[in-house]
Design a protein around this motif. Sequence first.
Motif: not given
Length: 259
Positions: A103, A129, A131, A139, A141, A153-154, A158, A171, A173, A191
Motif C-alpha cells: 500500500s 487503497l 480511502t 473520496h 486515497v 482519487s481512488p 486504481a 479498496i 474504506s 472503480i
Amino acid sequence: MLRPRIIPCLLVHRGGLVKTVQFKDPKYVGDPINAVKIFNEKETDELTVLDIDATVNQAEPDFRLIANLAAECRMPLCYGGGVKTADQARRIIGLGVEKVAMSSAALERPALISEAAGEVGAQSVVVVLDTRTLGARGHEVWTHNGQRRTGRSPVEVAQEVESLGAGEIVINSVDRDGVGKGYDLDLALAIRKAVQIPMTFLGGAGSLQDLGRLFETCGVVGAAAGSLFVFKGPYRAVLINYPTPSSKDDLIARTLNKP
C-alpha cells in the motif's frame, strides 16, 4: 468460471489478532494461527492477513509469522504489511503465500508495483487503497493506516496501479471500517467500471446481505470483511465464523440472478 469471493480479513497488531473501528482502537480478538485453523475447517474461499504495525513502525515484514501462517493455511493467502521491495515480495511468495499486498510503499514509489510483478508475477501483486470520504469533494486515497493524505482519487490511483502491473486492487474504506453499515457501493461501482483487473472491497460489511448487495452492484468481485467474521451478535462476542458452503452458494446464486 470466475465466482465472487468471500474473504475474511485479519489484522495483526503486536503479534495478536485485533479488530479496529475506523482504523482506531484495536481490540484483541485472539491468536492469528488459531483463527487460520478455524477458517480452514470452514472451507474459506481466501484469507487476507494485514500487519497494521509494520509500515507505521517502518519495520520489514514479519517473516517468521508469515511462514507460520502459510504452513497452517489451506486456502489462498494474501499477506500485507511492511513490503517495500520486490525481493521481500519474492521471499514472501517463497514461504507459500499466494499474494503479496502493498500500500504505502507502492503509492510512494509506484515503480515497486512493476518490479514486484516482474519478480513474482502480476497475479501475486495486490495493491491496497485506503480511502476516506471527504463530503462533497468525493473520496481520497490515504496511506500509513489512514494517517497521510495523497490528494488523489481512488479511481485515478486504481487506473494507475493497474497500468503498472498490479494483479488485484483492494479498496478499503477507513470511514466504514468496523462500523457494519454496508459497503460504499457508489465508490465500488465507480472503480469496478474504471479497471479490468480483479477487485476486492473491504470496510463496512455487517451482514451477509451487505455482501449480497456488493455482488448485485459489482458482479464478480471479492467481498472482504473483518468484524463480520470475528464477532457474533449485538454484543459483538468474539466468535470466528464464516458462511457454510451451501449458504454461500445460495447467496452468490441469488445475488447474481443465477438459478
